[in-house]
Design an enzyme around this catalytic site. Structure first.
Site, PDB file in Angstrom:
ATOM      1  N   SER A 126      36.185  38.769  45.545  1.00 54.45           N
ATOM      2  CA  SER A 126      36.507  39.958  45.748  1.00 54.45           C
ATOM      3  C   SER A 126      36.392  40.562  47.069  1.00 54.45           C
ATOM      4  CB  SER A 126      35.313  40.873  45.058  1.00 54.45           C
ATOM      5  OG  SER A 126      35.149  40.569  43.563  1.00 54.45           O
ATOM      6  N   ILE A 157      29.321  40.043  46.695  1.00 56.30           N
ATOM      7  CA  ILE A 157      28.973  38.537  46.604  1.00 56.30           C
ATOM      8  C   ILE A 157      27.770  38.082  45.817  1.00 56.30           C
ATOM      9  CG2 ILE A 157      29.461  36.349  47.812  1.00 56.30           C
ATOM     10  CD1 ILE A 157      32.008  37.789  47.376  1.00 56.30           C
ATOM     11  N   GLY A 340      10.482  56.990  23.465  1.00 56.63           N
ATOM     12  CA  GLY A 340       9.955  57.302  24.843  1.00 56.63           C
ATOM     13  C   GLY A 340       9.372  56.220  25.447  1.00 56.63           C
ATOM     14  N   GLU A 363      33.442  39.142  37.315  1.00 57.58           N
ATOM     15  CA  GLU A 363      34.018  38.173  36.952  1.00 57.58           C
ATOM     16  C   GLU A 363      35.100  38.654  35.729  1.00 57.58           C
ATOM     17  OE1 GLU A 363      32.314  34.274  36.168  1.00 57.58           O
ATOM     18  OE2 GLU A 363      30.545  34.760  37.356  1.00 57.58           O
ATOM     19  N   GLY A 364      35.672  39.722  36.301  1.00 57.39           N
ATOM     20  CA  GLY A 364      37.009  40.390  35.570  1.00 57.39           C
ATOM     21  C   GLY A 364      36.328  41.613  34.594  1.00 57.39           C
ATOM     22  N   SER A 366      36.328  44.716  31.768  1.00 56.02           N
ATOM     23  CA  SER A 366      36.639  44.426  30.502  1.00 56.02           C
ATOM     24  C   SER A 366      38.161  44.778  30.170  1.00 56.02           C
ATOM     25  CB  SER A 366      36.007  45.662  29.478  1.00 56.02           C
ATOM     26  OG  SER A 366      34.533  45.302  29.322  1.00 56.02           O
ATOM     27  N   GLU A 367      38.602  45.557  31.220  1.00 52.08           N
ATOM     28  CA  GLU A 367      40.152  46.195  31.257  1.00 52.08           C
ATOM     29  C   GLU A 367      41.031  44.724  31.643  1.00 52.08           C
ATOM     30  OE1 GLU A 367      37.523  47.703  32.589  1.00 52.08           O
ATOM     31  OE2 GLU A 367      37.669  49.406  31.107  1.00 52.08           O
TER      32      GLU A 367
HETATM   33  N1  COS Z   1      44.536  29.889  35.017  1.00 52.82           N
HETATM   34  C1  COS Z   1      45.456  29.410  35.960  1.00 52.82           C
HETATM   35  N2  COS Z   1      46.531  30.289  36.462  1.00 52.82           N
HETATM   36  C2  COS Z   1      46.433  31.465  36.176  1.00 52.82           C
HETATM   37  C3  COS Z   1      45.469  32.114  35.339  1.00 52.82           C
HETATM   38  C4  COS Z   1      44.663  31.056  34.590  1.00 52.82           C
HETATM   39  N3  COS Z   1      43.691  31.742  33.675  1.00 52.82           N
HETATM   40  N4  COS Z   1      45.740  33.403  35.214  1.00 52.82           N
HETATM   41  C5  COS Z   1      46.625  33.578  35.934  1.00 52.82           C
HETATM   42  N5  COS Z   1      47.044  32.583  36.581  1.00 52.82           N
HETATM   43  C6  COS Z   1      48.145  32.330  37.526  1.00 52.82           C
HETATM   44  C7  COS Z   1      49.787  32.780  36.925  1.00 52.82           C
HETATM   45  O1  COS Z   1      50.271  31.726  36.166  1.00 52.82           O
HETATM   46  C8  COS Z   1      50.397  32.960  38.139  1.00 52.82           C
HETATM   47  O2  COS Z   1      50.847  31.959  38.804  1.00 52.82           O
HETATM   48  P1  COS Z   1      52.661  31.632  38.759  1.00 52.82           P
HETATM   49  O3  COS Z   1      53.218  32.621  39.460  1.00 52.82           O
HETATM   50  O4  COS Z   1      52.524  30.224  39.348  1.00 52.82           O
HETATM   51  O5  COS Z   1      52.836  31.216  37.378  1.00 52.82           O
HETATM   52  C9  COS Z   1      49.360  33.521  39.118  1.00 52.82           C
HETATM   53  O6  COS Z   1      48.117  33.146  38.525  1.00 52.82           O
HETATM   54  C10 COS Z   1      49.331  35.219  39.252  1.00 52.82           C
HETATM   55  O7  COS Z   1      49.202  35.590  37.726  1.00 52.82           O
HETATM   56  P2  COS Z   1      49.840  37.061  37.342  1.00 52.82           P
HETATM   57  O8  COS Z   1      51.490  36.956  37.823  1.00 52.82           O
HETATM   58  O9  COS Z   1      49.422  37.289  35.802  1.00 52.82           O
HETATM   59  O10 COS Z   1      49.229  37.922  38.503  1.00 52.82           O
HETATM   60  P3  COS Z   1      48.915  39.489  38.213  1.00 52.82           P
HETATM   61  O11 COS Z   1      48.233  39.927  39.488  1.00 52.82           O
HETATM   62  O12 COS Z   1      49.847  40.165  37.407  1.00 52.82           O
HETATM   63  O13 COS Z   1      47.465  39.314  37.157  1.00 52.82           O
HETATM   64  C11 COS Z   1      45.067  38.891  37.021  1.00 52.82           C
HETATM   65  C12 COS Z   1      46.460  38.343  37.473  1.00 52.82           C
HETATM   66  C13 COS Z   1      44.698  40.369  36.534  1.00 52.82           C
HETATM   67  C14 COS Z   1      44.970  38.096  35.566  1.00 52.82           C
HETATM   68  C15 COS Z   1      44.109  38.324  37.748  1.00 52.82           C
HETATM   69  O14 COS Z   1      44.222  38.918  39.172  1.00 52.82           O
HETATM   70  C16 COS Z   1      42.596  38.364  37.551  1.00 52.82           C
HETATM   71  O15 COS Z   1      42.151  37.548  36.923  1.00 52.82           O
HETATM   72  N6  COS Z   1      41.781  39.342  38.300  1.00 52.82           N
HETATM   73  C17 COS Z   1      40.491  39.728  38.000  1.00 52.82           C
HETATM   74  C18 COS Z   1      39.944  39.035  39.078  1.00 52.82           C
HETATM   75  C19 COS Z   1      38.357  38.978  38.730  1.00 52.82           C
HETATM   76  O16 COS Z   1      37.830  38.274  37.860  1.00 52.82           O
HETATM   77  N7  COS Z   1      37.665  39.446  39.614  1.00 52.82           N
HETATM   78  C20 COS Z   1      36.328  39.614  39.703  1.00 52.82           C
HETATM   79  C21 COS Z   1      35.903  38.834  40.807  1.00 52.82           C
HETATM   80  S1  COS Z   1      35.165  37.390  40.585  1.00 52.82           S
HETATM   81  S2  COS Z   1      33.092  38.048  40.325  1.00 52.82           S
END
Ligand code: COS
Length: 379
Positions: A126, A157, A340, A363-364, A366-367
């Site tokens: 992040s 972090i 209370g 870690e992502g 809910s949305e």
């Molecule tokens: N495992 C392996 N590869 C993955 C994957 C997974 N679970 N999810 C996505 N990917 C890959 C995709 O296949 C794509 O690669 P290719 O273009 O080579 O196929 C690439 O990652 C990008 O994925 P996508 O095109 O779907 O990107 P988007 O930006 O549209 O969406 C999300 C990606 C939203 C799923 C991702 O950014 C995400 O999980 N965000 C949340 C991150 C998070 O958890 N943050 C919290 C911080 S850690 S506390």
């Protein structure tokens, strides 16, 4: 389908329950109040094998399955979610990623000591402008031949101030988008690496959350995990497992709050009888127990798929989504049942309610889980 745990799994669960009652419960309110990082408790968790549960014994890990990890996470989280988030990050995001994708030198140098809890790990994805939108990494890792030059800022972090080893996700080839991202192992104390302010949080206040600044930090090439450009895929695959850990944490917060509410409802009397004899409370308890049982099954299903080498990305997102949502509701109802008393620190449920909120965010969110789930349905 077998709904019985084996002896080893039950022994792990009992050991975690015992440890949480004896070692975590006594100081948990104080650590929450003063935002005290549970360094001593985490050291003991390492000695008991909770910091590298699933790592192969060849690398000093416990060699346990993911089901055991879920059971232990639930028990630790019932009492102290600040400890369990440190445990989850070290196990799921740091040890698992290194074992699965690191090379032998990296495993010998880092994993063997992370798995015992001698070293603590952090996972740095992040950024101020890149949380859910994780492909928009602004931190750069410029390729300068035998090393990378790391520049940028990471936010929120976990273990930020107390970790020894940081896995940092950074962009090497901006023109390639997510395919240009790398995952680098950064050691605490590297020149140019500074730890920013500690966040003053609503919940998991014992957990140590910081921003991190990298200013021309030289990272040797041998500290890159996997092939050049593998970093985003590494982060996503690692988070798939991390979400099982956070789902188990949310499960523990819910079941911990439920156990307290159930016990209280049998003690407290109103209108001449235990409040557990009033239908208003009985219906709450029934709803809480049903949602916890459903959440437990989906957490265990995701863990079982992972243990059997099947794809678990969608199920781990479902487990995290569902369990973190019900944890919010169950903890809030536990406060309500306590009346209370539920609103004051001594009775624990207000802390569990505050702690539960983060499970819908980190870690992502809910949305994001809904995006992951719906994409798997419609692709
Ligand atoms: N495992 C392996 N590869 C993955 C994957 C997974 N679970 N999810 C996505 N990917 C890959 C995709 O296949 C794509 O690669 P290719 O273009 O080579 O196929 C690439 O990652 C990008 O994925 P996508 O095109 O779907 O990107 P988007 O930006 O549209 O969406 C999300 C990606 C939203 C799923 C991702 O950014 C995400 O999980 N965000 C949340 C991150 C998070 O958890 N943050 C919290 C911080 S850690 S506390």
């Amino acid at each position: 389908m077998n709904f019985e745990f084996n002896e080893e799994q039950l022994a792990v669960r009992d050991a975690a329950r015992d440890f949480a009652q004896k070692e975590l419960l006594p100081g948990v309110i104080d650590r929450d109040t003063h935002q005290t990082f549970p360094a001593e408790q985490i050291r003991k968790m390492g000695e008991l094998g909770f910091m590298g549960m699933m790592v192969d014994p060849r690398y000093n890990g416990g060699g346990m399955d993911t089901i055991s990890y879920v059971l232990a996470m639930e028990e630790i989280s019932k009492i102290d979610a600040s400890c369990s988030v440190a445990m989850s990050v070290n196990n799921s995001l740091v040890c698992w990623g290194l074992e699965k994708y690191g090379n032998e030198e990296q495993k010998q140098k880092y994993l063997t000591r992370l798995a015992t809890g001698e070293l603590l790990g952090a996972f740095c994805l992040s950024e101020p402008e890149a949380g859910s939108d994780a492909t928009s990494q602004q931190t750069t890792a410029e390729d300068l031949g035998d090393h990378y030059l790391l520049n940028g800022t990471k936010n929120w972090i976990t273990n930020g101030g107390n970790a020894d080893i940081y896995i940092v996700i950074a962009q090497t080839y901006p023109e390639k988008g997510h395919k240009g991202i790398n995952a680098l192992i950064v050691e605490k104390g590297a020149a140019g690496f500074t730890i920013g302010k500690k966040e003053d949080k609503m919940g998991i206040r014992g957990s140590d959350t910081h921003s991190l600044m990298f200013n021309d930090v030289k990272i040797p090439k041998e500290n890159r995990i996997g092939e050049d450009g593998f970093g985003f895929s590494f982060a996503m695959k690692t988070l798939d497992g991390g979400r099982i850990g956070i789902a188990a944490q949310a499960l523990g917060l819910a079941s911990g709050a439920f156990e307290l509410a159930l016990a209280y409802s049998k003690e407290r009397k109103a209108f001449g009888k235990q409040i557990a004899q009033h239908q208003a409370i009985q219906f709450k308890l029934a709803d809480m127990a049903t949602s916890i049982e459903t959440a437990r099954l989906i957490c265990l299903k995701a863990a079982d798929l992972k243990d059997r080498g099947k794809n678990y990305s969608t199920e781990s997102a479902m487990a995290k989504l569902y369990t973190s949502e019900i944890a919010q509701k169950v903890c809030s109802e536990a406060v309500q049942i306590h009346g209370g008393y539920g609103y004051v620190k001594e009775y624990h449920v207000e802390r569990l309610m505050r702690d539960a909120k983060i499970t819908q965010i980190y870690e992502g969110t809910s949305e994001i889980q809904k995006i992951v789930i719906s994409r798997s349905l419609t692709k």
